[in-house]
Design an enzyme around this catalytic site. Structure first.
Site, PDB file in Angstrom:
ATOM      1  N   ALA A  66       0.864  -1.181   0.000  1.00  0.00           N
ATOM      2  CA  ALA A  66       0.000   0.000   0.000  1.00  0.00           C
ATOM      3  C   ALA A  66       0.903   1.234   0.000  1.00  0.00           C
ATOM      4  O   ALA A  66       2.042   1.168   0.480  1.00  0.00           O
ATOM      5  CB  ALA A  66      -0.893  -0.022   1.232  1.00  0.00           C
ATOM      6  N   GLY A 109       0.640  -4.954   0.897  1.00  0.00           N
ATOM      7  CA  GLY A 109      -0.555  -5.030   0.060  1.00  0.00           C
ATOM      8  C   GLY A 109      -0.292  -5.713  -1.280  1.00  0.00           C
ATOM      9  O   GLY A 109      -1.206  -6.270  -1.882  1.00  0.00           O
ATOM     10  N   GLU A 112      -0.549  -9.303  -0.540  1.00  0.00           N
ATOM     11  CA  GLU A 112      -1.966  -9.556  -0.240  1.00  0.00           C
ATOM     12  C   GLU A 112      -2.814  -9.553  -1.509  1.00  0.00           C
ATOM     13  O   GLU A 112      -3.740 -10.353  -1.649  1.00  0.00           O
ATOM     14  CB  GLU A 112      -2.451  -8.505   0.757  1.00  0.00           C
ATOM     15  CG  GLU A 112      -1.773  -8.666   2.114  1.00  0.00           C
ATOM     16  CD  GLU A 112      -2.009  -7.485   3.040  1.00  0.00           C
ATOM     17  OE1 GLU A 112      -1.551  -6.369   2.709  1.00  0.00           O
ATOM     18  OE2 GLU A 112      -2.647  -7.669   4.080  1.00  0.00           O
ATOM     19  N   GLU A 132       4.781  -4.910   7.105  1.00  0.00           N
ATOM     20  CA  GLU A 132       4.046  -3.831   7.800  1.00  0.00           C
ATOM     21  C   GLU A 132       4.529  -3.620   9.228  1.00  0.00           C
ATOM     22  O   GLU A 132       4.466  -2.510   9.752  1.00  0.00           O
ATOM     23  CB  GLU A 132       2.543  -4.153   7.814  1.00  0.00           C
ATOM     24  CG  GLU A 132       1.857  -4.081   6.460  1.00  0.00           C
ATOM     25  CD  GLU A 132       1.861  -5.397   5.704  1.00  0.00           C
ATOM     26  OE1 GLU A 132       2.668  -6.298   6.038  1.00  0.00           O
ATOM     27  OE2 GLU A 132       1.059  -5.528   4.760  1.00  0.00           O
TER      28      GLU A 132
END
Ligand code: CAA
Length: 258
Positions: A66, A109, A112, A132
């Site tokens: 992200a 992300g 993911e 993260e």
């Protein structure tokens, strides 16, 4: 065709390819990119002319997570409401099989997103991780749930709690990726797998994807009941008759997706 700024789309052989395209940020997933990705993918999913979708990035990065810069200053309420990101619900509910073709970094992300796909093909350069924890947060696009289901709780815990990356070979050994191929062959190989899927009966492919999805979410007894009904239902299609007739007549099946 819709004009996108952060992705490139391409269609051939009933296969749609979506290439993440923010090279300056290693394809970091900001709100705009995620919105374009979901809009394009859901649009292809609704098109019966598309039998499989490939999602890929660049040689250097599938996606480095992200976008940290976009969310760094946001607070709890903003993030709980979704932050910069649209909901992934439409993406994970798609019926068309999705192949993630991963070269380079698939972090946070990015890892993911790959795990939201049905098949992950990796280049030998791929690096997977959930870093993260190094940012003082935890995975936010499903990593704490999908990674343990993919590679087991203990290995997932090491990755999520330490932020360690794993290379392509380890990812294959761990069951995260279906196959590792030389980086130069990744796009062709992903297209080949997608084209193979797209050549099958669409109703059978949708039902098989549904059943595989059920295996991740249901207890075994319920999943087996789901499969029994779906298997019997496949006998209501023209493609089942054609597929089984073609086998007996020793010829290739001509599926009409009915
Ligand atoms: N968000 C925003 N920008 C990013 C980014 C990210 N996730 N990852 C890389 N970039 C940007 C860098 O800031 C840099 O931009 P500038 O040149 O403008 O500074 C550019 O991409 C190139 O990156 P690097 O110079 O850092 O490249 P490198 O080869 O030295 O390192 C890397 C590559 C190891 C992937 C490193 O960029 C990195 O650690 N990126 C962050 C990875 C990360 O922490 N991901 C998780 C994000 S949080 C998340 O994903 C939450 C969630 O679950 C939803």
């Amino acid at each position: 065709m819709t004009e996108y700024t952060s992705i490139i789309t391409d269609v051939s052989d009933r296969v749609a390819t979506i290439t993440l395209n923010r090279p300056e940020a290693l394809n970091a997933l900001n709100g705009a990119l995620v919105a374009e990705l979901i809009e394009a993918a859901v649009g292809f999913d609704a098109d019966p002319g598309i039998g499989a979708i490939v999602i890929t990035g660049s040689e250097r990065a599938f996606a480095a997570g992200a976008d940290i810069k976009e969310m760094a200053e946001l607070g709890y309420a903003e993030m709980y409401l979704g932050g910069p990101f649209p909901s992934w619900d439409g993406f994970v509910q798609m019926r068309t099989p999705v192949i993630a073709a991963v070269a380079g970094f698939a972090l946070g992300g990015g890892c993911e997103l790959a795990m939201m796909c049905d098949i992950i093909l990796a280049a030998d350069t791929a690096k997977f991780g959930q870093p993260e924890i190094n940012l003082g947060v935890l995975p936010g696009f499903g990593g704490s749930q999908r990674l343990p289901r993919a590679i087991g709780k203990y290995k997932a815990a090491e990755m999520v709690l330490t932020g360690r990356m794993m290379g392509a070979e380890e990812a294959e050994r761990s069951g995260l990726v279906s196959r590792v191929v030389p980086a130069a062959e990744l796009r062709d190989e992903a297209h080949k797998v997608a084209k193979t899927i797209a050549s099958k009966s669409l109703p059978a492919v949708y039902a098989a994807k549904d059943a595989l999805q059920a295996s991740q979410e249901m207890p075994l007894s319920e999943g087996l009941r789901f499969e029994r009904h779906a298997f019997a239902a496949s006998f209501a299609t023209d493609d089942q008759k054609e597929g089984m007739r073609a086998f007996q007549e020793k010829r290739a099946a001509n599926f009409t997706h009915r």
